[in-house]
Design a protein around this motif. Structure first.
Motif, PDB file in Angstrom:
ATOM      1  N   SER A 154       0.851  -1.204   0.000  1.00  0.00           N
ATOM      2  CA  SER A 154       0.000   0.000   0.000  1.00  0.00           C
ATOM      3  C   SER A 154       0.888   1.256   0.000  1.00  0.00           C
ATOM      4  O   SER A 154       2.060   1.209   0.416  1.00  0.00           O
ATOM      5  CB  SER A 154      -0.955  -0.018   1.185  1.00  0.00           C
ATOM      6  OG  SER A 154      -0.222  -0.022   2.359  1.00  0.00           O
ATOM      7  N   PRO A 155       0.348   2.390  -0.467  1.00  0.00           N
ATOM      8  CA  PRO A 155       1.175   3.582  -0.715  1.00  0.00           C
ATOM      9  C   PRO A 155       2.083   4.020   0.444  1.00  0.00           C
ATOM     10  O   PRO A 155       3.273   4.289   0.213  1.00  0.00           O
ATOM     11  CB  PRO A 155       0.145   4.653  -1.082  1.00  0.00           C
ATOM     12  CG  PRO A 155      -1.005   3.892  -1.662  1.00  0.00           C
ATOM     13  CD  PRO A 155      -1.057   2.590  -0.900  1.00  0.00           C
ATOM     14  N   PRO A 156       1.598   4.111   1.711  1.00  0.00           N
ATOM     15  CA  PRO A 156       2.481   4.677   2.745  1.00  0.00           C
ATOM     16  C   PRO A 156       3.720   3.832   3.051  1.00  0.00           C
ATOM     17  O   PRO A 156       4.628   4.294   3.740  1.00  0.00           O
ATOM     18  CB  PRO A 156       1.579   4.752   3.987  1.00  0.00           C
ATOM     19  CG  PRO A 156       0.193   4.687   3.474  1.00  0.00           C
ATOM     20  CD  PRO A 156       0.241   3.864   2.226  1.00  0.00           C
ATOM     21  N   ALA A 157       3.766   2.610   2.521  1.00  0.00           N
ATOM     22  CA  ALA A 157       4.949   1.769   2.757  1.00  0.00           C
ATOM     23  C   ALA A 157       6.120   2.183   1.881  1.00  0.00           C
ATOM     24  O   ALA A 157       7.242   1.715   2.092  1.00  0.00           O
ATOM     25  CB  ALA A 157       4.594   0.300   2.497  1.00  0.00           C
ATOM     26  N   SER A 158       5.861   3.069   0.913  1.00  0.00           N
ATOM     27  CA  SER A 158       6.909   3.425  -0.050  1.00  0.00           C
ATOM     28  C   SER A 158       7.348   4.879   0.085  1.00  0.00           C
ATOM     29  O   SER A 158       6.516   5.782   0.215  1.00  0.00           O
ATOM     30  CB  SER A 158       6.385   3.196  -1.480  1.00  0.00           C
ATOM     31  OG  SER A 158       7.277   3.785  -2.404  1.00  0.00           O
ATOM     32  N   GLY A 159       8.639   5.100   0.010  1.00  0.00           N
ATOM     33  CA  GLY A 159       9.179   6.458   0.085  1.00  0.00           C
ATOM     34  C   GLY A 159       8.799   7.308  -1.115  1.00  0.00           C
ATOM     35  O   GLY A 159       8.831   8.538  -1.038  1.00  0.00           O
ATOM     36  N   SER A 160       8.439   6.684  -2.218  1.00  0.00           N
ATOM     37  CA  SER A 160       8.097   7.467  -3.420  1.00  0.00           C
ATOM     38  C   SER A 160       6.682   8.043  -3.347  1.00  0.00           C
ATOM     39  O   SER A 160       6.333   8.914  -4.140  1.00  0.00           O
ATOM     40  CB  SER A 160       8.228   6.594  -4.671  1.00  0.00           C
ATOM     41  OG  SER A 160       7.296   5.535  -4.614  1.00  0.00           O
ATOM     42  N   PHE A 161       5.889   7.572  -2.398  1.00  0.00           N
ATOM     43  CA  PHE A 161       4.520   8.082  -2.243  1.00  0.00           C
ATOM     44  C   PHE A 161       4.570   9.380  -1.445  1.00  0.00           C
ATOM     45  O   PHE A 161       5.024   9.415  -0.300  1.00  0.00           O
ATOM     46  CB  PHE A 161       3.655   7.031  -1.516  1.00  0.00           C
ATOM     47  CG  PHE A 161       2.291   7.530  -1.146  1.00  0.00           C
ATOM     48  CD1 PHE A 161       1.372   7.875  -2.123  1.00  0.00           C
ATOM     49  CD2 PHE A 161       1.929   7.661   0.191  1.00  0.00           C
ATOM     50  CE1 PHE A 161       0.110   8.343  -1.770  1.00  0.00           C
ATOM     51  CE2 PHE A 161       0.675   8.125   0.546  1.00  0.00           C
ATOM     52  CZ  PHE A 161      -0.231   8.459  -0.441  1.00  0.00           C
ATOM     53  N   ARG A 162       4.086  10.456  -2.048  1.00  0.00           N
ATOM     54  CA  ARG A 162       4.167  11.766  -1.403  1.00  0.00           C
ATOM     55  C   ARG A 162       2.889  12.053  -0.611  1.00  0.00           C
ATOM     56  O   ARG A 162       1.790  11.848  -1.108  1.00  0.00           O
ATOM     57  CB  ARG A 162       4.385  12.859  -2.454  1.00  0.00           C
ATOM     58  CG  ARG A 162       5.638  12.617  -3.282  1.00  0.00           C
ATOM     59  CD  ARG A 162       5.937  13.787  -4.181  1.00  0.00           C
ATOM     60  NE  ARG A 162       6.341  14.962  -3.415  1.00  0.00           N
ATOM     61  CZ  ARG A 162       7.553  15.111  -2.873  1.00  0.00           C
ATOM     62  NH1 ARG A 162       8.464  14.186  -3.020  1.00  0.00           N
ATOM     63  NH2 ARG A 162       7.837  16.197  -2.193  1.00  0.00           N
ATOM     64  N   HIS A 163       3.072  12.521   0.595  1.00  0.00           N
ATOM     65  CA  HIS A 163       1.910  12.876   1.424  1.00  0.00           C
ATOM     66  C   HIS A 163       2.307  13.974   2.406  1.00  0.00           C
ATOM     67  O   HIS A 163       3.494  14.310   2.526  1.00  0.00           O
ATOM     68  CB  HIS A 163       1.366  11.635   2.151  1.00  0.00           C
ATOM     69  CG  HIS A 163       2.353  10.939   3.046  1.00  0.00           C
ATOM     70  ND1 HIS A 163       2.677  11.401   4.288  1.00  0.00           N
ATOM     71  CD2 HIS A 163       3.095   9.814   2.858  1.00  0.00           C
ATOM     72  CE1 HIS A 163       3.563  10.602   4.844  1.00  0.00           C
ATOM     73  NE2 HIS A 163       3.847   9.627   3.989  1.00  0.00           N
ATOM     74  N   ALA A 164       1.303  14.512   3.115  1.00  0.00           N
ATOM     75  CA  ALA A 164       1.544  15.669   3.979  1.00  0.00           C
ATOM     76  C   ALA A 164       2.200  15.292   5.302  1.00  0.00           C
ATOM     77  O   ALA A 164       2.749  16.142   6.000  1.00  0.00           O
ATOM     78  CB  ALA A 164       0.224  16.388   4.249  1.00  0.00           C
ATOM     79  N   GLY A 165       2.137  14.025   5.667  1.00  0.00           N
ATOM     80  CA  GLY A 165       2.715  13.593   6.935  1.00  0.00           C
ATOM     81  C   GLY A 165       1.921  12.453   7.524  1.00  0.00           C
ATOM     82  O   GLY A 165       0.916  12.009   6.948  1.00  0.00           O
ATOM     83  N   MET A 166       2.427  11.985   8.662  1.00  0.00           N
ATOM     84  CA  MET A 166       1.771  10.856   9.337  1.00  0.00           C
ATOM     85  C   MET A 166       1.566  11.208  10.805  1.00  0.00           C
ATOM     86  O   MET A 166       2.439  11.779  11.454  1.00  0.00           O
ATOM     87  CB  MET A 166       2.651   9.608   9.215  1.00  0.00           C
ATOM     88  CG  MET A 166       2.124   8.406   9.990  1.00  0.00           C
ATOM     89  SD  MET A 166       3.085   6.920   9.579  1.00  0.00           S
ATOM     90  CE  MET A 166       2.381   5.774  10.774  1.00  0.00           C
ATOM     91  N   VAL A 167       0.383  10.846  11.295  1.00  0.00           N
ATOM     92  CA  VAL A 167       0.053  11.075  12.705  1.00  0.00           C
ATOM     93  C   VAL A 167      -0.292   9.725  13.327  1.00  0.00           C
ATOM     94  O   VAL A 167      -1.101   8.976  12.766  1.00  0.00           O
ATOM     95  CB  VAL A 167      -1.170  12.019  12.832  1.00  0.00           C
ATOM     96  CG1 VAL A 167      -1.608  12.141  14.291  1.00  0.00           C
ATOM     97  CG2 VAL A 167      -0.853  13.385  12.244  1.00  0.00           C
TER      98      VAL A 167
END
Ligand SMILES: Cc1cc2nc3c(=O)[nH]c(=O)nc-3n(C[C@H](O)[C@H](O)[C@H](O)COP(=O)(O)O)c2cc1C
Length: 199
Positions: free
Chosen positions: A79-92
């Motif tokens: 799934s996307p958050p497992a990869s460094g190439s997936f860009r997102h605003a952050g994780m809480v």
């Protein structure tokens, strides 16, 4: 697209997760949600005894429509958050157990929560850990120090009282508001000290 990654783990304070996710669903286009097995157990104890393990359904958990929250399987490393190439605003991580904090602090990426957090640290993305435990032993304090040194924001679930809260929800929101600010949300659920009071 603004995407936030959220993990809920088995510390006390499921209500922090519930109220944070309701706000996050309004502020972000997409929210990826992961829940540890123990998070659901605590949720059942603290908020809703009728929730079962198969019930990790955002609308059921939050009690409001939230079609933009996608629940991820905590063992799905594709799934996307497992990869460094997936860009997102952050994780809480809210609430964040000492077990999860300890695993992240020591690089033990044995599920999607810890892997996604590990990725945030290596990619220098915001990682906010809303930890809850008291008192803290030396191992936990060292783990939290290590997390701060690695770039995480350690944000204990300790509400403020200077807004004179009159309900549990208001107390909880004082923490939720600070977490939202740390992932770039110009939140309005709690007034800013000595700014909004004069408006
Ligand atoms: C009702 C309940 C409350 C708990 N509260 C806390 C807590 O506040 N902080 C904490 O670190 N662990 C707490 N625990 C213990 C964690 O759930 C336990 O260490 C678990 O292994 C954490 O797993 P996880 O990090 O994968 O969610 C609590 C457990 C239960 C059943």
């Amino acid at each position: 697209m603004s995407t936030l990654v959220v993990a809920v783990t088995g510390a006390s304070g499921s209500i922090y997760a519930q109220r944070f996710l309701r706000c996050a669903a309004k502020e972000f286009e997409r929210v990826y949600l992961m829940m540890s097995d123990q998070a659901l157990q605590v949720w059942r104890t603290e908020l809703d005894p009728s929730i079962t393990q198969g019930d990790a359904n955002p609308e059921r958990l939050l009690g409001v429509p939230c079609a933009n929250i996608t629940v991820l399987d905590r063992k799905d490393y594709f799934s996307p958050p497992a990869s460094g190439s997936f860009r997102h605003a952050g994780m809480v991580v809210i609430p964040c157990s000492m077990g999860t904090a300890g695993r992240i602090a020591n690089g033990i990426s044995d599920d999607l929560v810890t892997r996604a957090a590990d990725v945030c640290l290596k990619e220098k993305r915001p990682l906010v850990l809303v930890v809850r435990e008291t008192p803290l032993n030396l191992i936990q304090l060292r783990n939290l120090t290590q997390l701060a040194e690695a770039g995480a924001t350690v944000m204990p679930a300790s509400p403020g009282f200077y807004h004179r809260p009159v309900s549990i929800e208001e107390l909880v929101d004082s923490v939720v508001a600070r977490v939202l600010q740390h992932v770039g949300v110009d939140q309005r659920i709690v007034p800013q000290w000595q700014v909004d009071q004069s408006e």
